[in-house]
Write a protein that holds these residues in place. Structure first.
Motif, PDB file in Angstrom:
ATOM      1  N   HIS A   3       3.380  -4.250  -7.561  1.00 28.57           N
ATOM      2  CA  HIS A   3       3.503  -3.592  -6.261  1.00 28.57           C
ATOM      3  C   HIS A   3       3.580  -4.679  -5.191  1.00 28.57           C
ATOM      4  CE1 HIS A   3       2.236   0.033  -8.348  1.00 28.57           C
ATOM      5  NE2 HIS A   3       1.175  -0.630  -8.794  1.00 28.57           N
ATOM      6  N   VAL A   4       4.173  -4.358  -4.046  1.00 29.81           N
ATOM      7  CA  VAL A   4       4.175  -5.319  -2.934  1.00 29.81           C
ATOM      8  C   VAL A   4       3.512  -4.634  -1.735  1.00 29.81           C
ATOM      9  CG1 VAL A   4       5.572  -6.723  -1.382  1.00 29.81           C
ATOM     10  CG2 VAL A   4       6.188  -6.564  -3.784  1.00 29.81           C
ATOM     11  N   ILE A   5       2.248  -4.960  -1.557  1.00 30.05           N
ATOM     12  CA  ILE A   5       1.445  -4.347  -0.498  1.00 30.05           C
ATOM     13  C   ILE A   5       1.272  -5.333   0.657  1.00 30.05           C
ATOM     14  CG2 ILE A   5      -0.789  -3.251   0.016  1.00 30.05           C
ATOM     15  CD1 ILE A   5       1.017  -1.739  -2.034  1.00 30.05           C
ATOM     16  N   SER A   6       1.186  -6.632   0.289  1.00 35.13           N
ATOM     17  CA  SER A   6       1.042  -7.697   1.280  1.00 35.13           C
ATOM     18  C   SER A   6       2.082  -8.764   0.940  1.00 35.13           C
ATOM     19  CB  SER A   6      -0.383  -8.278   1.163  1.00 35.13           C
ATOM     20  OG  SER A   6      -0.373  -9.669   1.361  1.00 35.13           O
ATOM     21  N   ILE A 117       4.876   3.839 -10.786  1.00 40.04           N
ATOM     22  CA  ILE A 117       6.107   3.129 -10.400  1.00 40.04           C
ATOM     23  C   ILE A 117       5.737   2.081  -9.339  1.00 40.04           C
ATOM     24  CG2 ILE A 117       7.647   5.072 -10.918  1.00 40.04           C
ATOM     25  CD1 ILE A 117       7.681   5.739  -7.904  1.00 40.04           C
ATOM     26  N   PRO A 118       6.564   1.027  -9.159  1.00 39.27           N
ATOM     27  CA  PRO A 118       6.235   0.026  -8.127  1.00 39.27           C
ATOM     28  C   PRO A 118       6.189   0.664  -6.731  1.00 39.27           C
ATOM     29  CG  PRO A 118       7.965  -0.795  -9.588  1.00 39.27           C
ATOM     30  CD  PRO A 118       7.782   0.656  -9.914  1.00 39.27           C
ATOM     31  N   VAL A 119       5.148   0.311  -5.968  1.00 42.55           N
ATOM     32  CA  VAL A 119       5.000   0.776  -4.583  1.00 42.55           C
ATOM     33  C   VAL A 119       5.237  -0.410  -3.652  1.00 42.55           C
ATOM     34  CG1 VAL A 119       3.393   1.714  -2.857  1.00 42.55           C
ATOM     35  CG2 VAL A 119       3.329   2.565  -5.208  1.00 42.55           C
ATOM     36  N   ILE A 120       6.124  -0.224  -2.680  1.00 44.19           N
ATOM     37  CA  ILE A 120       6.357  -1.253  -1.662  1.00 44.19           C
ATOM     38  C   ILE A 120       5.789  -0.725  -0.345  1.00 44.19           C
ATOM     39  CG2 ILE A 120       8.077  -2.641  -0.452  1.00 44.19           C
ATOM     40  CD1 ILE A 120      10.039  -1.987  -2.760  1.00 44.19           C
ATOM     41  N   ASN A 121       4.924  -1.527   0.259  1.00 44.58           N
ATOM     42  CA  ASN A 121       4.372  -1.172   1.572  1.00 44.58           C
ATOM     43  C   ASN A 121       5.464  -1.365   2.638  1.00 44.58           C
ATOM     44  OD1 ASN A 121       2.938  -0.929   3.929  1.00 44.58           O
ATOM     45  ND2 ASN A 121       1.565  -2.669   3.562  1.00 44.58           N
ATOM     46  N   ALA A 122       5.832  -0.269   3.283  1.00 48.18           N
ATOM     47  CA  ALA A 122       6.873  -0.335   4.321  1.00 48.18           C
ATOM     48  C   ALA A 122       6.244  -0.326   5.716  1.00 48.18           C
ATOM     49  CB  ALA A 122       7.840   0.829   4.156  1.00 48.18           C
ATOM     50  N   GLY A 123       4.963  -0.728   5.768  1.00 53.16           N
ATOM     51  CA  GLY A 123       4.228  -0.788   7.039  1.00 53.16           C
ATOM     52  C   GLY A 123       3.030   0.123   6.983  1.00 53.16           C
ATOM     53  N   ASP A 124       1.802  -0.464   7.081  1.00 49.76           N
ATOM     54  CA  ASP A 124       0.585   0.372   7.089  1.00 49.76           C
ATOM     55  C   ASP A 124      -0.234   0.060   8.341  1.00 49.76           C
ATOM     56  OD1 ASP A 124      -0.072  -2.190   5.963  1.00 49.76           O
ATOM     57  OD2 ASP A 124      -1.847  -1.342   4.965  1.00 49.76           O
ATOM     58  N   GLY A 125      -0.230   1.017   9.271  1.00 50.04           N
ATOM     59  CA  GLY A 125      -0.984   0.869  10.518  1.00 50.04           C
ATOM     60  C   GLY A 125      -0.700  -0.461  11.174  1.00 50.04           C
ATOM     61  N   GLY A 126      -1.741  -1.123  11.662  1.00 51.23           N
ATOM     62  CA  GLY A 126      -1.576  -2.433  12.294  1.00 51.23           C
ATOM     63  C   GLY A 126      -1.760  -3.581  11.310  1.00 51.23           C
ATOM     64  N   HIS A 127      -1.638  -3.307  10.024  1.00 48.78           N
ATOM     65  CA  HIS A 127      -2.065  -4.241   8.985  1.00 48.78           C
ATOM     66  C   HIS A 127      -0.937  -5.143   8.505  1.00 48.78           C
ATOM     67  CE1 HIS A 127      -4.328  -4.688   4.929  1.00 48.78           C
ATOM     68  NE2 HIS A 127      -4.789  -5.528   5.820  1.00 48.78           N
ATOM     69  N   ASN A 128      -0.032  -4.636   7.673  1.00 44.08           N
ATOM     70  CA  ASN A 128       0.989  -5.476   7.045  1.00 44.08           C
ATOM     71  C   ASN A 128       2.350  -4.796   7.010  1.00 44.08           C
ATOM     72  OD1 ASN A 128       0.323  -8.139   6.027  1.00 44.08           O
ATOM     73  ND2 ASN A 128      -1.259  -7.128   4.794  1.00 44.08           N
ATOM     74  N   SER A 166       1.666 -10.157   9.194  1.00 41.28           N
ATOM     75  CA  SER A 166       2.304 -10.460   7.909  1.00 41.28           C
ATOM     76  C   SER A 166       3.012 -11.808   7.941  1.00 41.28           C
ATOM     77  CB  SER A 166       3.349  -9.386   7.570  1.00 41.28           C
ATOM     78  OG  SER A 166       2.761  -8.304   6.921  1.00 41.28           O
ATOM     79  N   LEU A 167       3.718 -12.089   9.039  1.00 41.56           N
ATOM     80  CA  LEU A 167       4.498 -13.336   9.090  1.00 41.56           C
ATOM     81  C   LEU A 167       3.582 -14.562   9.194  1.00 41.56           C
ATOM     82  CD1 LEU A 167       7.299 -14.568   8.983  1.00 41.56           C
ATOM     83  CD2 LEU A 167       7.511 -14.237  11.448  1.00 41.56           C
ATOM     84  N   ASN A 191      -9.611 -11.024  14.781  1.00 39.26           N
ATOM     85  CA  ASN A 191     -10.466 -12.176  14.482  1.00 39.26           C
ATOM     86  C   ASN A 191     -10.351 -12.646  13.024  1.00 39.26           C
ATOM     87  OD1 ASN A 191     -12.097 -14.041  15.731  1.00 39.26           O
ATOM     88  ND2 ASN A 191     -13.914 -13.159  14.746  1.00 39.26           N
ATOM     89  N   TYR A 192     -10.113 -11.690  12.101  1.00 40.12           N
ATOM     90  CA  TYR A 192     -10.040 -12.094  10.691  1.00 40.12           C
ATOM     91  C   TYR A 192      -8.879 -13.069  10.451  1.00 40.12           C
ATOM     92  CZ  TYR A 192      -5.956  -9.261   9.394  1.00 40.12           C
ATOM     93  OH  TYR A 192      -4.675  -8.767   9.290  1.00 40.12           O
ATOM     94  N   LEU A 193      -7.788 -12.892  11.196  1.00 39.03           N
ATOM     95  CA  LEU A 193      -6.644 -13.809  11.028  1.00 39.03           C
ATOM     96  C   LEU A 193      -7.010 -15.209  11.524  1.00 39.03           C
ATOM     97  CD1 LEU A 193      -3.246 -12.186  12.147  1.00 39.03           C
ATOM     98  CD2 LEU A 193      -3.771 -13.278   9.974  1.00 39.03           C
ATOM     99  N   ARG A 194      -7.772 -15.242  12.631  1.00 38.83           N
ATOM    100  CA  ARG A 194      -8.183 -16.534  13.213  1.00 38.83           C
ATOM    101  C   ARG A 194      -9.105 -17.272  12.233  1.00 38.83           C
ATOM    102  NH1 ARG A 194     -10.041 -14.256  17.556  1.00 38.83           N
ATOM    103  NH2 ARG A 194      -8.083 -14.116  18.702  1.00 38.83           N
TER     104      ARG A 194
END
Ligand code: CP
Length: 305
Positions: A3-6, A117-128, A166-167, A191-194
């Motif tokens: 799967h591609v979630i991130s 089946i493979p799940v592709i994240n096509a955008g989840d909230g403000g996350h990825n 994500s980028l 803050n978690y990204l920082r």
């Protein structure tokens, strides 16, 4: 099955393989026009989309496959209270691969744990938004020629902008990439990204409130819209929505080969007069999204030509 979630679900080598395949498809689309014959992509979109849903559908159609799905929660049985877990169990028996967009962070991950089946994240909230990231990486590599040794300015809503999160996660894996994070204080990166990404990996970055002052340093300027749908109150949105508006005058101090990217949709953060500047590549970026998604579908379905 994968799967591609991130964006981090793909190793740096797998990422390079997807980008190389996308480029091969871009150069010679006819060669791939039947390789997904008999395969079906389900697009499960619980939140609005133009580019992501339609480019996923165009990608599967270009590969000779078929598509099915829904474009809003209201037009699916989610409106009757069905869970994501139950929906994906059922869709797993209708399709070979699925792309899911959902306003709740983590919903595509939950789906992946129930999916066959493979799940592709096509955008989840403000996350990825990993396929936007693949599109961004492809655009940078194709038009700039490299993914390393870059100073990247992210400007606008860096708090809610999942494409930014994500980028950043993807770009920290390349050598000598520096970030200039340009936003009002209320819209700074989470803050978690920082702490968990930038500080933890000793990445060089600075957080500033003024775009003009840093413009001459940038190799890439990644503009974003202020995400109205994620604000808790309208007053805050109205106060912050016009924080940055890129126009030709602001570009006078930019490098002649700086690229301007934007995941789109745009509201007013890039004046339309900028569209004809050769540095403005956001419509090309959106076009590249089809080839990247074709490559990802092929990889996840283990299809080779
Ligand atoms: N960039 C992007 O995700 O656009 P859409 O919301 O139109 O899919």
């Amino acid at each position: 099955m994968k799967h591609v979630i991130s964006p981090l679900d793909l190793s740096i080598n797998e990422l390079a393989e997807v980008l190389d395949l996308a480029n091969e498809i871009y150069e010679n689309p006819q060669k791939y026009s039947e390789c997904c014959h008999g395969k079906k992509l389900a697009t499960l979109f619980y939140e609005p989309s133009t580019r992501t849903r339609l480019s996923f559908e165009a990608a599967m159609l270009n590969l000779g496959g078929n598509v099915l799905g829904f474009s809003s929660a209201d037009s699916s049985s989610a409106a009757k209270g069905e869970s994501v877990a139950d929906t994906i169990r059922v869709v797993s028996s209708y399709a070979d691969i699925c792309a899911m967009r959902h306003p709740k962070e983590g919903a595509p991950y939950v789906a992946s744990t129930y999916s066959s089946i493979p799940v592709i994240n096509a955008g989840d909230g403000g996350h990825n938004h990993p396929t936007q990231t693949l599109t961004d990486l492809f655009t940078i590599k194709k038009l700039k020629g490299r993914l390393d040794n870059l100073t990247i300015g992210f400007c606008g809503d860096l708090k809610f902008g999942r494409t930014v999160h994500s980028l950043i996660n993807a770009m920290v894996r390349y050598p000598n990439v520096k970030f200039v994070l340009i936003s009002p204080e209320e819209l700074q990166i989470p803050n978690y990204l920082r702490t968990e990404v930038l500080d933890a990996k000793n990445i060089e970055y600075k957080e500033v409130k003024n775009l003009d002052a840093v413009m001459p340093e940038l190799d890439l300027l990644y503009m974003t819209r202020v995400q109205r749908e994620r604000f808790f109150n309208e007053e805050d949105y109205i106060r912050l929505k016009d924080s940055f508006i890129l126009d030709l005058q602001k570009l006078e101090n930019a490098k002649p080969d700086m690229l301007i990217l934007h995941p789109l949709p745009r509201v007013n953060e890039i004046a339309t007069e900028v569209d004809d500047d050769p540095r403005a590549v956001y419509f090309e970026q959106a076009k590249f999204g089809v080839y990247v998604r074709m490559a990802l579908i092929m990889k996840l379905l283990n299809i080779t030509v």
